[in-house]
Design a protein around this motif. Structure first.
Motif, PDB file in Angstrom:
ATOM      1  N   VAL A  31       0.858  -1.187   0.000  1.00  0.00           N
ATOM      2  CA  VAL A  31       0.000   0.000   0.000  1.00  0.00           C
ATOM      3  C   VAL A  31       0.892   1.234   0.000  1.00  0.00           C
ATOM      4  O   VAL A  31       1.865   1.309   0.762  1.00  0.00           O
ATOM      5  N   ALA A  88      -4.043   1.108   7.890  1.00  0.00           N
ATOM      6  CA  ALA A  88      -2.901   0.234   8.161  1.00  0.00           C
ATOM      7  C   ALA A  88      -3.319  -1.030   8.901  1.00  0.00           C
ATOM      8  O   ALA A  88      -2.824  -2.128   8.617  1.00  0.00           O
ATOM      9  N   HIS A  95       0.268   5.106   0.736  1.00  0.00           N
ATOM     10  CA  HIS A  95      -0.777   5.981   1.263  1.00  0.00           C
ATOM     11  C   HIS A  95      -0.355   7.440   1.162  1.00  0.00           C
ATOM     12  O   HIS A  95       0.425   7.943   1.969  1.00  0.00           O
ATOM     13  N   VAL A 128       6.773  -1.034   7.454  1.00  0.00           N
ATOM     14  CA  VAL A 128       6.350   0.342   7.175  1.00  0.00           C
ATOM     15  C   VAL A 128       7.544   1.140   6.670  1.00  0.00           C
ATOM     16  O   VAL A 128       8.641   1.048   7.228  1.00  0.00           O
ATOM     17  N   TYR A 186       4.243   5.165   3.556  1.00  0.00           N
ATOM     18  CA  TYR A 186       3.476   6.327   4.012  1.00  0.00           C
ATOM     19  C   TYR A 186       4.148   7.618   3.565  1.00  0.00           C
ATOM     20  O   TYR A 186       5.317   7.857   3.870  1.00  0.00           O
ATOM     21  N   ALA A 213      -4.895  -3.263   6.502  1.00  0.00           N
ATOM     22  CA  ALA A 213      -3.867  -3.810   5.610  1.00  0.00           C
ATOM     23  C   ALA A 213      -3.169  -4.993   6.277  1.00  0.00           C
ATOM     24  O   ALA A 213      -2.877  -6.012   5.622  1.00  0.00           O
ATOM     25  N   PHE A 245       3.831  -1.153   3.743  1.00  0.00           N
ATOM     26  CA  PHE A 245       2.998   0.043   3.796  1.00  0.00           C
ATOM     27  C   PHE A 245       3.911   1.253   3.667  1.00  0.00           C
ATOM     28  O   PHE A 245       4.706   1.535   4.567  1.00  0.00           O
TER      29      PHE A 245
END
Length: 313
Positions: free
Chosen positions: A63, A96, A65, A160, A109, A99, A107
């Motif tokens: 992802v 999150a 974001h 992350v 960000y 996810a 992820f």
């Protein structure tokens, strides 16, 4: 990267990312907030702590974001920080968590250099190791989102990656950079011809390249990276560069920095003056050393691309 979900697909950065990924043959899911943009991707509605992302996260590996409540100079909200937190903190953490439940492995960000602060002293640069020092509600909400994501990553198998860009410019740019372009277009004399500040910017193409690198680079997992062009320039040099690519003469009058700050204070424009006159430099050596990443285009090329159509990029 076999399947990526990218939020903010109708925005300046998000739309560019979707185009970049699909151009590389990546399967992209691009959820949107409004039914009016349903031709881009599935509609999820407003982003907050209750948004249901489950239908968009199926079989997604990563992802990115970038959707957020953006920073604005004049916020009309009664409690701006509360409004920023709804989207940027609660909305981010909610996404999150879902996810993690969906088995997403990474992820990415998109945060902001405002987490570090608003300015640096000349000759010094922000780095990823600095103690966060946000000064406004937007920066505070981005910092809190980062903290929540790092805590979540420690308790899950989802890595992350946090990317903090300074001012981003490119085709279709808005905000402060668009205001600079309008100043040059008007051709009026500007009292900005003797500035020796240094500011880091990041061309959209450079930022997208870093984000794409962070999606699947093994060394990016659970790291923070500052983004930039690797070439810091003064406000005077920026105006001259914009004028050059526009083919317009820039009429710059050399007025001392102190006099400009004094005048801005009298007019109640001190914050605006600090952005024009102050320094904000970022150190991108971590991305260079850990990821082997280099900004693919120069500041000059980035400025040129501000004035070509998206189809030509």
């Amino acid at each position: 990267m076999s399947k990526v979900m990218a939020t903010g697909a109708t925005g300046f950065i998000g739309s560019g990312l979707v185009k970049r990924l699909t151009g590389r043959g990546v399967q992209v899911v691009a959820p949107v907030r409004s039914q009016a943009a349903s031709d881009i991707g599935p509609v999820v509605g407003d982003i907050d702590g209750y948004t249901d992302w489950r239908g968009t996260l199926q079989n997604v590996n990563a992802v990115v974001h970038s959707a957020a409540r953006a920073h604005v100079m004049r916020d009309g909200a009664t409690d701006p920080l509360a409004e920023f937190r709804k989207v940027n903190v609660e909305g981010t953490l909610n996404l999150a968590r879902q996810a993690v439940e969906a088995g997403v492995k990474r992820f990415v960000y998109l945060s902001s250099i405002k987490v570090n602060g608003e300015q640096t002293s000349k000759g010094s640069s922000f780095s990823e190791e600095d103690t966060p020092a946000p000064e406004d509600s937007y920066g505070i909400s981005k910092m809190e989102a980062e903290q929540a994501l790092r805590e979540l990553s420690r308790d899950s198998d989802m890595a992350v990656v946090i990317v903090r860009p300074p001012l981003v410019y490119g085709p279709g740019v808005k905000g402060n950079f668009a205001k600079i372009i309008k100043l040059v277009e008007k051709g009026l004399p500007l009292p900005l011809g003797a500035l020796h500040n240094k500011r880091s910017l990041v061309a959209l193409d450079n930022l997208l390249d870093l984000i794409v690198t962070c999606i699947d680079h093994p060394a990016a997992a659970n790291q923070v990276f500052l983004a930039g062009d690797g070439q810091d320039i003064s406000t005077t040099e920026l105006l001259q560069g914009v004028g050059q690519v526009m083919g317009k003469p820039v009429r710059l009058v050399p007025v001392p920095n102190g006099m400009l700050m004094f005048g801005a204070g009298l007019l109640g424009k001190k914050a605006v003056a600090q952005r024009l006159l102050g320094s904000l430099q970022v150190d991108i050596s971590k991305a260079r050393n850990l990821l082997g990443w280099e900004p693919p285009i120069s500041v000059e090329e980035g400025l040129r691309r501000c004035f070509i159509s998206e189809n030509e990029c």
